[in-house]
Design a protein around this motif. Structure first.
Motif, PDB file in Angstrom:
ATOM      1  N   ALA A  51      46.026  -9.903 -14.901  1.00 49.08           N
ATOM      2  CA  ALA A  51      44.590  -9.604 -14.862  1.00 49.08           C
ATOM      3  C   ALA A  51      44.132  -8.947 -16.160  1.00 49.08           C
TER       4      ALA A  51
ATOM      5  N   ILE B  61      36.446 -11.712  -9.779  1.00 48.38           N
ATOM      6  CA  ILE B  61      37.621 -12.428  -9.280  1.00 48.38           C
ATOM      7  C   ILE B  61      38.840 -11.516  -9.260  1.00 48.38           C
ATOM      8  N   ILE B  62      39.030 -10.759 -10.334  1.00 48.02           N
ATOM      9  CA  ILE B  62      40.199  -9.870 -10.427  1.00 48.02           C
ATOM     10  C   ILE B  62      40.135  -8.784  -9.366  1.00 48.02           C
TER      11      ILE B  62
ATOM     12  N   VAL C 184      50.561  -8.966 -11.165  1.00 48.42           N
ATOM     13  CA  VAL C 184      49.146  -9.329 -11.035  1.00 48.42           C
ATOM     14  C   VAL C 184      48.292  -8.467 -11.957  1.00 48.42           C
TER      15      VAL C 184
ATOM     16  N   ASN D  36      52.538  -6.697  -7.477  1.00 50.59           N
ATOM     17  CA  ASN D  36      51.288  -6.034  -7.857  1.00 50.59           C
ATOM     18  C   ASN D  36      51.247  -5.729  -9.351  1.00 50.59           C
TER      19      ASN D  36
ATOM     20  N   SER E 290      40.781 -10.221  -5.893  1.00 53.09           N
ATOM     21  CA  SER E 290      42.151 -10.682  -5.699  1.00 53.09           C
ATOM     22  C   SER E 290      43.145  -9.533  -5.585  1.00 53.09           C
ATOM     23  N   THR E 291      42.798  -8.385  -6.148  1.00 52.32           N
ATOM     24  CA  THR E 291      43.728  -7.252  -6.117  1.00 52.32           C
ATOM     25  C   THR E 291      43.372  -6.202  -5.070  1.00 52.32           C
TER      26      THR E 291
ATOM     27  N   SER F  73      42.706  -6.395  -1.855  1.00 52.47           N
ATOM     28  CA  SER F  73      43.414  -6.503  -0.574  1.00 52.47           C
ATOM     29  C   SER F  73      44.818  -5.941  -0.682  1.00 52.47           C
ATOM     30  N   GLN F  74      45.471  -6.157  -1.823  1.00 55.87           N
ATOM     31  CA  GLN F  74      46.816  -5.621  -2.026  1.00 55.87           C
ATOM     32  C   GLN F  74      46.789  -4.097  -2.106  1.00 55.87           C
TER      33      GLN F  74
END
Length: 258
Positions: free
Chosen positions: A80, A46-47, A76, A73, A50-51, A53-54
């Motif tokens: 995380a 999940i982490i 996040v 960022n 979710s990160t 794409s950034q």
């Protein structure tokens, strides 16, 4: 199910720790993998998803620096890291319970292991923070003292769950148990870390070739296996240290849960 073979008082044997670690996993493969997937693999997946794409957006050619995006960022990343930290402690607590139950000849249950992990979450968080700060400061000042401090406190969570001595009592008890065996523990964890690195490098080669969602799933699988083995090895080491120093039997270790 048969109980594990324990050594004579006075000797901490790495070979027996390896044998019992993989014995526990083999006898409870579904439980161990399930707990590791829940508390290590799934959060990692999940982490990363979710990160990623950034990160990709920041690495695009011609992308302009965005201070607000950098702040988001960073936030996040911190969140995380905290989630991963909490999940690691939950996993270790759950697998300590599973390991002791298995070595006592019983069949550990998924629900019971999670219940124990949640019950001891706050004190294990306190131990994790204190050990991280203490060993981290030691590593920054002088590397060897930091490693020795970490090894001395490495049994704190198993002590907390099995002996219920509180945060500082568990840390003190861990130092007493590991005294005289810390370099053996260092050798044990070093071997496990090297094996984990070899696995990660092998997976990395596959990930470079395929990338995308396969890469993320592969990283989660690696984290699942590595976290599972390290957590169970720590619990087995605690049992081995109790036997080596005190001659405590598995039945005596399990009495607290009877």
């Amino acid at each position: 199910m048969t109980t594990a073979t324990l050594g004579q008082p006075g000797r901490f044997e790495i070979g027996r720790v390896f044998s019992n670690t993989f014995g526990v996993i083999g006898r409870n493969i579904e439980l161990c993998v399930g707990l590791a997937a829940l508390f290590a693999g799934l959060p990692t997946l999940i982490i990363r998803m979710s990160t990623q794409s950034q990160i990709n957006a920041m690495l695009e050619p011609g992308a302009m620096p965005d201070p607000s995006a950098a702040f988001r960022n960073s936030s996040v990343t911190i969140i995380a890291g905290l989630i991963s930290f909490v999940c690691t402690l939950l996993l270790q607590s759950a697998l300590v319970r599973a390991t002791i139950e298995d070595l006592n000849g019983k069949r550990p249950s998924f629900g019971d292991c999670i219940q124990i992990a949640i019950r001891f979450l706050l004190p294990t968080l306190a131990i994790g923070i204190l050990v991280g700060l203490g060993a981290g400061i030691g590593l920054m000042l002088l590397i060897v003292p930091g490693i020795i401090l970490w090894l001395g406190w490495s049994m704190s969570v198993p002590v907390l769950i099995q002996e219920r001595r509180g945060v500082f009592g568990s840390m003190s008890r861990s130092r007493a148990l590991t005294k005289g065996s810390r370099w053996s523990l260092f050798g044990l964890f070093l071997i496990l870390i090297i094996i984990a690195m070899i696995i990660q490098w092998g997976i990395l080669l596959v990930l470079v070739l395929f990338g995308g969602i396969i890469a993320e799933i592969g990283a989660a699988l690696v984290q699942t296996v590595v976290s599972m083995v390290l957590s169970i090895a720590t619990a087995v080491s605690y049992v081995e240290l109790r036997q080596a120093k005190e001659g405590a039997s598995i039945d005596e270790l399990a009495e607290i849960f009877s």
